[in-house]
Design a protein around this motif. Structure first.
Motif, PDB file in Angstrom:
ATOM      1  N   PRO A  15      -5.127  62.508  35.691  1.00 50.60           N
ATOM      2  CA  PRO A  15      -5.347  61.743  36.924  1.00 50.60           C
ATOM      3  C   PRO A  15      -4.081  61.251  37.605  1.00 50.60           C
ATOM      4  N   PHE A  16      -2.995  61.052  36.837  1.00 55.68           N
ATOM      5  CA  PHE A  16      -1.813  60.451  37.455  1.00 55.68           C
ATOM      6  C   PHE A  16      -0.616  61.397  37.564  1.00 55.68           C
ATOM      7  N   THR A  17      -0.851  62.709  37.391  1.00 57.05           N
ATOM      8  CA  THR A  17       0.217  63.685  37.678  1.00 57.05           C
ATOM      9  C   THR A  17      -0.261  64.839  38.544  1.00 57.05           C
ATOM     10  N   TYR A  18      -1.567  65.045  38.648  1.00 53.74           N
ATOM     11  CA  TYR A  18      -2.071  66.204  39.376  1.00 53.74           C
ATOM     12  C   TYR A  18      -2.162  65.993  40.885  1.00 53.74           C
ATOM     13  N   VAL A  19      -2.173  64.760  41.334  1.00 53.37           N
ATOM     14  CA  VAL A  19      -2.375  64.513  42.774  1.00 53.37           C
ATOM     15  C   VAL A  19      -1.185  63.789  43.398  1.00 53.37           C
ATOM     16  N   TYR A  20       0.012  64.210  43.012  1.00 54.54           N
ATOM     17  CA  TYR A  20       1.207  63.628  43.634  1.00 54.54           C
ATOM     18  C   TYR A  20       1.236  63.879  45.132  1.00 54.54           C
ATOM     19  N   SER A  21       0.637  64.965  45.580  1.00 56.94           N
ATOM     20  CA  SER A  21       0.606  65.240  47.019  1.00 56.94           C
ATOM     21  C   SER A  21      -0.166  64.154  47.752  1.00 56.94           C
ATOM     22  N   TYR A  48       4.706  69.695  43.220  1.00 49.49           N
ATOM     23  CA  TYR A  48       4.652  70.989  42.538  1.00 49.49           C
ATOM     24  C   TYR A  48       4.746  70.834  41.018  1.00 49.49           C
ATOM     25  N   PHE A  49       4.934  69.618  40.561  1.00 49.10           N
ATOM     26  CA  PHE A  49       4.992  69.382  39.121  1.00 49.10           C
ATOM     27  C   PHE A  49       3.738  69.906  38.431  1.00 49.10           C
ATOM     28  N   TYR A  50       2.586  69.671  39.039  1.00 46.46           N
ATOM     29  CA  TYR A  50       1.318  70.112  38.452  1.00 46.46           C
ATOM     30  C   TYR A  50       1.342  71.607  38.154  1.00 46.46           C
ATOM     31  N   SER A  51       1.696  72.416  39.144  1.00 48.30           N
ATOM     32  CA  SER A  51       1.653  73.864  38.952  1.00 48.30           C
ATOM     33  C   SER A  51       2.729  74.342  37.978  1.00 48.30           C
ATOM     34  N   VAL A  52       3.917  73.719  38.010  1.00 43.56           N
ATOM     35  CA  VAL A  52       4.983  74.107  37.085  1.00 43.56           C
ATOM     36  C   VAL A  52       4.602  73.742  35.653  1.00 43.56           C
ATOM     37  N   PHE A  53       4.126  72.525  35.485  1.00 48.58           N
ATOM     38  CA  PHE A  53       3.698  72.090  34.152  1.00 48.58           C
ATOM     39  C   PHE A  53       2.510  72.920  33.669  1.00 48.58           C
TER      40      PHE A  53
END
Length: 478
Positions: free
Chosen positions: A312-318, A433-438
């Protein structure tokens, strides 16, 4: 059985005959021996005790760092400019955490209130009863799962809308208190992870233990902990992360509407994207018991912390960026929006139907031919007359539908969706883009674990399967 092909593959079409009866899988003695081999700790993963300890301490710090950069430094990655600046830099970071991410009483009330509300709904809502796969760790016992996530999710939406429009709890508050909620979520993640370890040990339900405390907390001690009719592992996978992700996006939309009088196409994209994922988890909940997560992966920090705080707290940085920045920073042309929405919907279709095809194929092998009907049931979600490879283990490996082209078609589509969640803000900041890289890192590592396990479990049958389905991810590429 159909005759073997020239490679000796045992494939069958018409898995269900005319009267609706389906032949069910029978685990062979050889299969049971291989299951026993897999169902014990024989080596460390994730870098062993030191590796998992580094992840348990390092990931929360990374979450704080990325949030601080996003919220206070215009989305730019900040770092010390010199050796002399290291200590002042670290103090600045700490001040942001201490002041802006303090676990306030308000954050405790809201976050914990959602946890207990979701538990209450999971307990009382009527649901579809789904039989899981035979669990080797439990002597091939089949557990029953109460699938009422969809009703619970819509009940949550109605409750949230009522609280928002009556002014009791404005949804804008979620994004405004992001840091405070994140800290509370982390505390919950750590507390449940360690708590479940001690409960498993105290009740003698631990399995596949290494003997190293931190490693066993990370990997988990128990397989299927339950409270009454609630399977906690499945409950946490669906009800916690994706509910928060969706309402964070809705919160960002509410904030934009209050501030500008409209919701940008970018924010509307994220609301749609998170709703699709949340709704898919609810409408296809009966497919989850057929997954590796349910019948093999233990419930430890790796899964618990990720569900309570990581997702919940890293996937929606956008969403966080858009809620705190002027729309002019991330506006696109109409063709670009059309491309992004089309990519999202196409990837979602492939992901949804691929997941459904495999899970329902597994159900067919259990003798289940009548499937739950929830909205939306997409065309192609069930493979008619599937082909498969019959293994000496007793299980069957699907070679039809999307699974004829790739061993992990669901992963490919899932990753494409994750990339669009960052691409919706363009090049304004790299952090979304952290979500997709991770995620691609996790998927590649998970594939390695999965393929290695399958090679042990199925032996030469896995080699023959790989000859039929040649591509690991992207057909013709990899």
């Amino acid at each position: 059985m159909q005759p073997s092909d020239t490679q000796g593959l045992r494939q069958r079409k018409d898995i269900a005959n005319g009267n609706g009866h389906t032949d069910t899988i029978v685990i062979t003695e050889e299969g049971k021996k291989r299951d026993q081999q897999l169902d014990k700790h024989d080596r460390y993963e994730f870098g062993g005790p030191w590796g998992v300890f580094a992840m348990m301490t390092g990931f929360p710090m990374l979450m704080y760092y990325l949030w601080i950069c996003l919220w206070f430094y215009d989305g730019q990655l900040v770092f010390p400019k010199s050796v002399d600046d290291i200590q002042p830099f670290l103090w600045r970071m700490w001040d942001h955490v201490r002041v802006d991410a303090y676990p306030t009483a308000y954050a405790w009330k809201v976050y914990s209130g959602n946890i207990f509300f979701q538990l209450f709904l999971a307990w009382v809502m009527p649901g579809y009863m789904q039989e899981g796969l035979p669990v080797p760790s439990l002597g091939y016992k089949k557990l029953m799962y109460k699938c009422n996530a969809l009703l619970s999710l819509y009940a949550t939406a109605i409750a949230a809308a009522t609280l928002h429009y009556t002014g009791v709890f404005r949804l804008n508050a979620i994004i405004d208190n992001y840091g405070h909620f994140m800290t509370v979520a982390m505390i919950w993640g750590f507390a449940v992870s360690f708590g479940m370890y001690f409960v498993a040990v105290a009740t003698g339900t631990q399995m596949r233990m290494s003997g190293n405390f931190f490693y066993d907390v990370f990997m988990g001690a128990s397989l299927n902990p339950r409270i009454g009719p609630i399977d906690l592992k499945m409950w946490a996978e669906v009800r916690i992360p994706w509910v928060i992700v969706f309402f964070l996006a809705v919160s960002g939309g509410c904030q934009q509407y209050d501030k500008y009088g409209y919701v940008t196409p970018n924010m509307a994209f994220m609301i749609l994207a998170t709703f699709l994922y949340l709704n898919a988890c609810g409408k296809g909940e009966e497919c989850i018991p057929q997954t590796w997560d349910m019948y093999h992966e233990k419930w430890g920090f790796m899964v618990i912390f990720w569900n309570f705080a990581g997702v919940p707290f890293t996937y929606v940085y956008s969403v966080v960026y858009m809620a705190s920045h002027d729309p002019s920073k991330y506006q696109f042309s109409t063709p670009t929006y059309v491309l992004l929405f089309s990519t999202l919907l196409t990837a979602y279709y492939i992901w949804d139907t691929a997941m459904s095809q495999k899970s329902r194929f597994k159900m067919q092998t259990q003798g289940i031919t009548k499937f739950r009907k929830t909205f939306p049931q997409l065309p192609g979600c069930i493979v008619q007359n599937p082909t498969y490879i019959q293994t000496a283990h007793g299980n069957r490996l699907l070679t039809s539908g999307w699974w004829a082209y790739s061993r992990k078609p669901n992963y490919v589509a899932d990753w494409i969706m994750s990339f669009t969640w960052g691409a919706i803000i363009g090049t304004a900041t790299p952090i979304p883009y952290f979500y997709s890289v991770f995620f691609i890192t996790v998927l590649i590592h998970r594939c390695g674990r999965d393929f290695e396990r399958c090679a042990i479990k199925y032996g030469k049958d896995w080699e023959r399967y790989c000859e039929v389905v040649k591509w690991k991810f992207i057909p013709g590429v990899y």
